[in-house]
Scaffold this motif. Structure first.
Motif, short mmCIF file in Angstrom:
data_model
loop_
_atom_site.label_atom_id
_atom_site.label_comp_id
_atom_site.label_asym_id
_atom_site.label_seq_id
_atom_site.Cartn_x
_atom_site.Cartn_y
_atom_site.Cartn_z
N ILE A 146 0.83 -1.21 0.00
CA ILE A 146 0.00 0.00 0.00
C ILE A 146 0.86 1.25 0.00
CG2 ILE A 146 -1.66 1.33 1.36
CD1 ILE A 146 -2.84 -1.34 2.29
N VAL A 147 1.90 1.25 0.82
CA VAL A 147 2.77 2.43 0.91
C VAL A 147 3.54 2.62 -0.40
CG1 VAL A 147 4.78 3.39 2.09
CG2 VAL A 147 2.97 2.32 3.41
N ALA A 148 4.04 1.53 -0.98
CA ALA A 148 4.76 1.65 -2.26
C ALA A 148 3.86 2.19 -3.36
CB ALA A 148 5.33 0.30 -2.66
N ILE B 127 1.05 -0.30 10.73
CA ILE B 127 2.36 -0.53 10.11
C ILE B 127 2.56 0.40 8.92
CG2 ILE B 127 3.80 -2.23 8.93
CD1 ILE B 127 2.41 -4.38 10.59
N ALA B 128 1.51 0.62 8.13
CA ALA B 128 1.62 1.53 7.00
C ALA B 128 1.91 2.96 7.47
CB ALA B 128 0.33 1.50 6.17
N ALA B 129 1.31 3.37 8.57
CA ALA B 129 1.59 4.70 9.11
C ALA B 129 3.07 4.83 9.49
CB ALA B 129 0.71 4.97 10.33
N PHE B 130 3.64 3.78 10.07
CA PHE B 130 5.07 3.78 10.39
C PHE B 130 5.92 3.86 9.13
CE2 PHE B 130 9.00 1.31 10.92
CZ PHE B 130 9.64 2.10 11.88
N PHE B 131 5.52 3.11 8.09
CA PHE B 131 6.26 3.16 6.83
C PHE B 131 6.18 4.54 6.19
CE2 PHE B 131 5.82 -1.68 5.89
CZ PHE B 131 6.79 -1.93 6.85
N TYR B 132 5.01 5.19 6.27
CA TYR B 132 4.88 6.54 5.75
C TYR B 132 5.81 7.50 6.49
CZ TYR B 132 0.71 5.62 2.91
OH TYR B 132 -0.17 5.16 1.95
N GLU C 78 11.74 7.28 3.76
CA GLU C 78 13.06 7.46 3.17
C GLU C 78 14.10 6.56 3.83
OE1 GLU C 78 10.66 11.06 2.36
OE2 GLU C 78 11.12 9.87 4.14
N ILE C 79 14.04 6.43 5.15
CA ILE C 79 15.01 5.59 5.85
C ILE C 79 14.83 4.13 5.47
CG2 ILE C 79 15.77 4.83 8.14
CD1 ILE C 79 14.90 7.53 9.24
N ILE C 80 13.58 3.67 5.42
CA ILE C 80 13.31 2.28 5.05
C ILE C 80 13.73 2.02 3.60
CG2 ILE C 80 11.50 0.56 4.75
CD1 ILE C 80 10.00 1.92 7.05
N VAL D 108 16.48 -0.72 2.34
CA VAL D 108 16.15 -1.76 1.37
C VAL D 108 17.07 -1.67 0.15
CG1 VAL D 108 14.36 -2.61 -0.20
CG2 VAL D 108 13.76 -1.96 2.13
N THR D 109 17.35 -0.45 -0.29
CA THR D 109 18.22 -0.26 -1.45
C THR D 109 19.64 -0.73 -1.16
OG1 THR D 109 16.90 1.63 -2.17
CG2 THR D 109 19.11 1.42 -3.09
N ARG D 110 20.16 -0.39 0.02
CA ARG D 110 21.51 -0.84 0.38
C ARG D 110 21.58 -2.36 0.51
NH1 ARG D 110 22.70 0.53 5.16
NH2 ARG D 110 20.93 1.82 5.80
N PHE D 111 20.51 -2.95 1.06
CA PHE D 111 20.47 -4.42 1.16
C PHE D 111 20.43 -5.05 -0.23
CE2 PHE D 111 18.04 -8.41 1.52
CZ PHE D 111 18.86 -9.09 2.42
N ALA D 112 19.62 -4.49 -1.14
CA ALA D 112 19.54 -5.02 -2.50
C ALA D 112 20.86 -4.84 -3.23
CB ALA D 112 18.41 -4.32 -3.26
#
Length: 362
Positions: free
Chosen positions: A45-47, A175-180, A184-186, A190-194
């Motif tokens: 949903i957030v994406a 959880i979506a509110a936390f992701f919102y 940017e941090i999340i 994720v990008t660094r892990f990928a």
């Protein structure tokens, strides 16, 4: 045996390290298992709605907290309120639904309108087929009556799990509110892990996954919303009762790629069944439009979100739905899109490395 200064690693130590890492991963998965579905839904949903959240933040004087609050309230309004109202409406009309199911056994079937029976050659055959199928001991009415009662009883038996579904929705919203709030941090993590896993193509794959989720959300959910709203307006105009409940059911069916016909066709039959031939014909015409509009709307919306082959996305939607349930609508296309892009990059790199050298000048 030691070669120079280096000794081979101890097999026991390496085995134990791998074993403990496996145990740690399994234990983490087991602990997080009750939250996995909500986390996946919240991430999808957030994406899909992240650009909208940034616009809302811009409108609200660049205040992230206000934007998160607005998006959270919007999610509550979209998910919790319609679901709760639909459940309450069905439960409040329990007696009417039961009486309708019982009446199917004895109610007299009206004849088709004159303009249908008056069609040359086909009219009398349609009238005979209508009476044969809809009446008698083996007619649809007699066949549907016990099934209608069983379906309704099953729904009532499942009412106890409604609370758990609402809790899952609420957990998804939290959880979506936390992701919102920490988007940017999340995203950076994720990008660094990928990138750590996939090297130079890791970031590209991450962006592709986000675009695919956005495209599927626009195509599948957007089309479902348009079809269900048009279908709900149609049944309401034609006088079919419980239009709000039917709209919610059509939205779920469209999300599951089954289409609104499973609601609209019984509604048309119900109107003819009760002698409302004019409104039944109107709803029939509107249903043809509502049932076919997705063929034009869905490809346009999907292309707006992700520049991928439509066959790939449709295969991911249908295959993901069959394999993983409703969340597979998003997981399936993402997996196929990432696999498609990785194979495409691998083939491109292979062709580049095999190109013959250009002949130089003597």
């Amino acid at each position: 045996m030691t070669i120079g200064k280096y000794a081979p690693p101890e097999l026991t130590r390496v085995t134990l390290q791998v074993l403990w890492i496996g145990i740690l991963i399994a234990a983490t998965f087991w602990i997080m298992r009750p939250f996995l579905l909500s986390i996946i839904w919240a991430a999808m949903i957030v994406a899909a709605t992240w650009p909208l959240m940034l616009k809302v933040e811009k409108w609200l004087w660049h205040k992230r907290s206000l934007a998160v609050t607005v998006m959270t309230l919007f999610m509550l309004f979209v998910f919790i309120v319609p679901f709760t109202l639909a459940i309450i409406a069905i439960l409040e009309n329990a007696d009417k639904i039961t009486d309708w199911a019982n009446a199917l056994k004895t109610q007299t079937i009206p004849t088709l309108p004159g303009w249908v029976t008056g069609i040359p050659i086909a009219g009398p055959k349609l009238a005979a087929f209508w009476q044969t199928v809809m009446s008698g001991p083996e007619g649809i009415s007699a066949r549907l009556a016990p099934y209608a009662g069983k379906i309704f009883n099953w729904f009532l038996s499942q009412a106890g799990s409604v609370g758990m579904i609402v809790i899952q929705f609420l957990l998804t919203v939290i959880i979506a509110a936390f992701f919102y709030a920490k988007g940017e941090i999340i995203a950076s993590s994720v990008t660094r892990f990928a990138r750590r896993l996939g090297g130079s193509h890791g970031e590209e794959v991450t962006l592709l996954a986000a675009k695919t989720v956005r495209g599927v959300a626009l195509g599948v959910v957007g089309t479902a919303l348009i079809q269900s709203l048009l279908g709900g307006i149609s049944v309401a105009i034609c006088g079919v009762p419980a239009a709000a409940v039917l709209t919610a059911v059509m939205f779920i069916l469209c999300i599951a790629q089954l289409g609104p016909a499973l609601v609209l066709i019984p509604s048309i039959i119900w109107l003819y069944y009760n002698g409302e031939t004019t409104w039944g014909t109107v709803l029939l015409v509107l249903s043809v439009f509502v049932g076919t509009i997705d063929n034009f709307v869905r490809p346009f919306l999907i292309k707006m979100g992700a520049d991928l082959p439509l066959f790939l996305i449709f295969a991911g939607v249908i295959g993901g739905l069959i394999s993983f349930g409703i969340v597979g609508l998003f997981v399936g296309p993402v997996v196929l899109a990432i696999a498609f892009r990785l194979v495409d990059v691998w083939i491109s790199n292979t062709e580049t490395s095999q190109e013959p050298d250009q002949p130089g000048e003597n």
